[in-house]
Design an enzyme around this catalytic site. Structure first.
Site, short mmCIF file in Angstrom:
data_model
loop_
_atom_site.label_atom_id
_atom_site.label_comp_id
_atom_site.label_asym_id
_atom_site.label_seq_id
_atom_site.Cartn_x
_atom_site.Cartn_y
_atom_site.Cartn_z
N ILE A 153 -4.52 -5.94 -10.52
CA ILE A 153 -3.69 -6.15 -9.33
C ILE A 153 -3.78 -7.58 -8.85
O ILE A 153 -2.76 -8.21 -8.54
CB ILE A 153 -4.09 -5.15 -8.22
CG1 ILE A 153 -3.72 -3.73 -8.65
CG2 ILE A 153 -3.40 -5.51 -6.90
CD1 ILE A 153 -4.19 -2.65 -7.70
N ARG A 231 -9.38 -2.19 -0.21
CA ARG A 231 -10.20 -1.14 0.39
C ARG A 231 -10.67 -1.59 1.78
O ARG A 231 -11.06 -2.74 1.98
CB ARG A 231 -11.42 -0.82 -0.48
CG ARG A 231 -11.08 -0.01 -1.73
CD ARG A 231 -10.63 1.40 -1.37
NE ARG A 231 -10.34 2.23 -2.52
CZ ARG A 231 -9.14 2.35 -3.09
NH1 ARG A 231 -8.12 1.63 -2.62
NH2 ARG A 231 -8.96 3.17 -4.11
N GLU A 260 -10.56 5.27 7.47
CA GLU A 260 -9.15 5.67 7.50
C GLU A 260 -8.92 7.09 7.03
O GLU A 260 -7.86 7.67 7.28
CB GLU A 260 -8.32 4.73 6.63
CG GLU A 260 -8.63 4.86 5.14
CD GLU A 260 -7.81 3.93 4.27
OE1 GLU A 260 -7.29 4.40 3.26
OE2 GLU A 260 -7.70 2.74 4.59
N HIS A 292 -2.05 2.72 4.12
CA HIS A 292 -2.47 2.82 2.72
C HIS A 292 -1.31 3.26 1.83
O HIS A 292 -1.41 4.22 1.05
CB HIS A 292 -3.64 3.79 2.58
CG HIS A 292 -4.51 3.50 1.39
ND1 HIS A 292 -5.87 3.69 1.38
CD2 HIS A 292 -4.21 3.02 0.15
CE1 HIS A 292 -6.37 3.36 0.21
NE2 HIS A 292 -5.38 2.94 -0.55
#
Length: 326
Positions: A153, A231, A260, A292
């Site tokens: 990523i 994260r 979360e 998210h």
């Protein structure tokens, strides 16, 4: 193979049916999370597929006793699973990967939105305030962008940023030669000190917990923009808030936050949030919060379901499983 998939959303159902048929899997799906109370009800299944629910040692023990031989999470991260307990019980655990374009494109969007003060513009526009007061932004091409972590990523983000003409600094444990012609690999401290925008792309682990805290924020440029689509545990939230309140941090765009799990993916309107830090961050005009959803594209969901099924099939058939958590 008989597979039980938990937390199957409506948007996943078509992919589960498609790939169960493709790979000859007997599929059972449930819309709810695994708990200690329902963990014994696996209906003779050999494998389970989960998402972000907490998978404790106690749940794993029940699964082992009921004949579960492997566990797959339809996520890249696996910090919600007690990996040590799984190893002791000899239950292989797999995560998945998916097209990195989903999070990479979302990350670039968050950077642009933060630099151009889109939250303020949109909220004021809803009230028919179309003035230019306090909404002048910055151009990405003039910024130095620091990327922490250059895995699949992080690399995809770098490739997309290259087209904007900005200077790119990278701190990573595994430098890639193919990127060296248009990025500069630097130390962690140099990245903190020189970047106008910092984007996090590291995994959650004991080593990376609160990677960004008070000491790191103090080293940053005044007015730095922080981006986190990785994260929530990478950032020490109280110190993030302090940095925003003091003006040291000019803006933040966060797709993930600490604690979360009990909030995101739930409809909580008309309820009091159980996360004060989130409530504070949401109140700030220079902070963008999304729940998210950076991963959430049709292509990524398809990948997540397919690779979760394949990883279980590989484990049960004794084949090499590239998604197994080492």
């Amino acid at each position: 193979m008989k597979l039980l998939a938990y937390n199957v959303r409506t948007d996943e159902s078509m992919f589960f049916q498609k790939f169960a048929e493709k790979y000859g899997v007997e599929l059972h799906t449930l819309p709810y999370s695994p708990t200690l109370e329902n963990a014994g009800n696996t209906e003779g299944c050999e494998a389970v597929s989960v998402v972000t629910s907490s998978i404790t040692k106690e749940i794993l023990v029940k699964w082992k006793a009921s004949g579960i031989h492997c566990v797959s999470t339809r996520t890249i991260g696996f910090d919600h699973i007690d990996i040590e307990a799984a190893k002791n019980l000899e239950i292989p655990v797999s995560s998945v990967n998916y097209t990195p374009a989903s999070v990479a494109e979302y990350t670039v969007m968050l950077i642009l939105m933060a630099l151009r003060k889109v939250k303020t513009i949109m909220i004021r526009g809803l009230g028919q305030d179309f003035s230019l007061t306090n909404v002048r932004g910055r151009e990405l091409r003039t910024c130095t962008v620091g990327i922490i972590g250059a895995g699949r990523i992080g690399e995809a983000v770098i490739q997309r940023l290259h087209g904007f003409g900005c200077k790119i600094l990278v701190h990573t444990l595994h430098p890639k030669e193919e990127l060296s012609s248009f990025v500069s690999y630097v130390s962690f401290d140099e990245l903190l000190q020189e970047s106008d925008v910092i984007s996090l792309h590291a995994p959650a682990s004991a080593e990376t917990e609160h990677l960004i805290g008070q000491t790191e924020i103090e080293k940053m440029k005044d007015g730095v923009v922080l981006i986190n689509a990785a994260r929530g545990t990478l950032i020490d939230t109280p110190h993030l808030i302090a940095g925003l309140e003091s003006g040291k941090i000019g803006a933040a765009a966060l797709d993930v936050i600490e604690n979360e799990r009990k909030l995101f993916y739930k409809d909580l309107k008309y309820k009091v949030l159980s996360n004060r830090d989130l409530a504070i961050l949401q109140s700030m005009p220079n902070v963008i919060i999304t729940p998210h959803t950076a991963f959430y594209t049709e292509e990524a969901v398809s990948d997540m379901v397919e690779y979760s099924i394949l990883s279980c099939k590989n484990e049960l058939e004794g084949k090499d499983n590239p998604w197994r958590v080492k």
